[in-house]
Design an enzyme around this catalytic site. Sequence first.
Site, PDB file in Angstrom:
ATOM      1  CD  GLU A 187      -2.901  -1.334   0.266  1.00 42.50           C
ATOM      2  OE1 GLU A 187      -2.887  -0.539  -0.678  1.00 42.50           O
ATOM      3  OE2 GLU A 187      -3.716  -2.262   0.364  1.00 42.50           O
TER       4      GLU A 187
ATOM      5  CG  HIS B 284      -4.339   0.448   5.662  1.00 44.49           C
ATOM      6  ND1 HIS B 284      -5.696   0.618   5.498  1.00 44.49           N
ATOM      7  CD2 HIS B 284      -4.068  -0.815   5.222  1.00 44.49           C
ATOM      8  CE1 HIS B 284      -6.210  -0.488   4.985  1.00 44.49           C
ATOM      9  NE2 HIS B 284      -5.246  -1.377   4.810  1.00 44.49           N
TER      10      HIS B 284
ATOM     11  CG  HIS C  40      -7.402  -4.700   7.720  1.00 44.47           C
ATOM     12  ND1 HIS C  40      -6.801  -5.878   7.276  1.00 44.47           N
ATOM     13  CD2 HIS C  40      -7.042  -3.744   6.832  1.00 44.47           C
ATOM     14  CE1 HIS C  40      -6.101  -5.617   6.176  1.00 44.47           C
ATOM     15  NE2 HIS C  40      -6.220  -4.336   5.891  1.00 44.47           N
TER      16      HIS C  40
ATOM     17  CD  GLU D 163     -15.408  12.499  23.710  1.00 46.58           C
ATOM     18  OE1 GLU D 163     -14.326  13.014  23.434  1.00 46.58           O
ATOM     19  OE2 GLU D 163     -16.248  13.027  24.452  1.00 46.58           O
TER      20      GLU D 163
ATOM     21  CG  HIS E 168      -9.213  -3.078   2.646  1.00 46.14           C
ATOM     22  ND1 HIS E 168      -8.476  -3.508   1.568  1.00 46.14           N
ATOM     23  CD2 HIS E 168      -8.312  -2.963   3.652  1.00 46.14           C
ATOM     24  CE1 HIS E 168      -7.219  -3.663   1.912  1.00 46.14           C
ATOM     25  NE2 HIS E 168      -7.094  -3.328   3.177  1.00 46.14           N
TER      26      HIS E 168
HETATM   27  P1  13P Z   1       0.931  -5.366   3.199  1.00 46.73           P
HETATM   28  O1  13P Z   1       1.286  -6.656   3.904  1.00 46.73           O
HETATM   29  O2  13P Z   1       1.489  -5.296   1.821  1.00 46.73           O
HETATM   30  O3  13P Z   1       1.290  -4.157   4.055  1.00 46.73           O
HETATM   31  O4  13P Z   1      -0.655  -5.345   3.009  1.00 46.73           O
HETATM   32  C1  13P Z   1      -1.500  -5.430   4.099  1.00 46.73           C
HETATM   33  C2  13P Z   1      -2.770  -4.726   3.869  1.00 46.73           C
HETATM   34  O5  13P Z   1      -3.394  -4.281   4.808  1.00 46.73           O
HETATM   35  C3  13P Z   1      -3.265  -4.560   2.488  1.00 46.73           C
HETATM   36  O6  13P Z   1      -4.237  -3.567   2.422  1.00 46.73           O
HETATM   37 ZN    ZN Z   2      -5.366  -3.378   4.308  1.00 42.55          ZN
END
Ligand code: 13P
Ligand code: ZN
Length: 272
Positions: free
Chosen positions: A117, A140, A142, A170, A211
Amino acid sequence: MKKFIDSPFVKEVSDITLNMYRQGWDERNGGNISYLIDEKYVREYFKEDKVIRKIPLGFEADEIVRGKYFLVTGTGKYFKNVKGDPETNLGLVKICDCGHDAKLIWGFKDGGKFTSEFPAHLMSHAARLKVDPNNRIVMHTHPTYTICMGACLPTDEKIFTRKLWKSNTEAVVVFPEGIGVLPCMICGTNEIGEATANKMKDFRLVSWTNHGIYGVGHTIDEAFGLIETVEKTAQIYMLTLGHVVNEIPDEVIIGLAKLWNLKMMPGVIEEK
Ligand code: 13P
Ligand code: ZN
């Protein structure tokens, strides 16, 4: 010369990746972080740049990030493992002046490379630096409830923002500009990178439907705090979905914004 592995930068990233893993947000290799480190700090650890190898970026980096140093998580690496072996799971790279390659200065010891990413990260750094020269972090991850919430709503940032603001007092205080929303896209591509960076002109948070989420900030605490507040709020939203009796009134949201002198994203709550 001090060792980079002992730097506060490596410690901060190692600590936060473990923390994020323990939140349940970063399964397997899920999630990635990049940290812009000013050259004056890099020089405390490296008298000059000794390039271990060059890694092609696969896109042309914006001028604003050329010549800059980033500590970044490796592709395929697990957040839970960073603290135990930072030199394999992280890398310090310098973006070439030509904008096409990254020079590896430290890390990725097993021959690895930066996150898949990295387009979204570098393009987001560039977009944020143009509106906020003190931005240093792109994060980033999840987070479960944030992904659930995105799956239950249309991909509309006003609707997503409103649901968040109406669920937790909040929320408007922490992200008065709202949250950017992208539809489900193929991740790891330049296209999703460009779309994310485009949202980053207006938002510090961008939801990737089905995602995860991106957050930015001057510090790790700031980026993490933004994401943590969205995730906590999304949890409240999902746990109360279909049962809500006491939704936060519009006047309270407006009152909070006034109290803290915040400019709210327009068109989310109607001023009466
Ligand atoms: P990477 O292992 O390449 O960082 O990817 C993980 C991820 O969250 C993809 O969106
Ligand atoms: Zn990801």
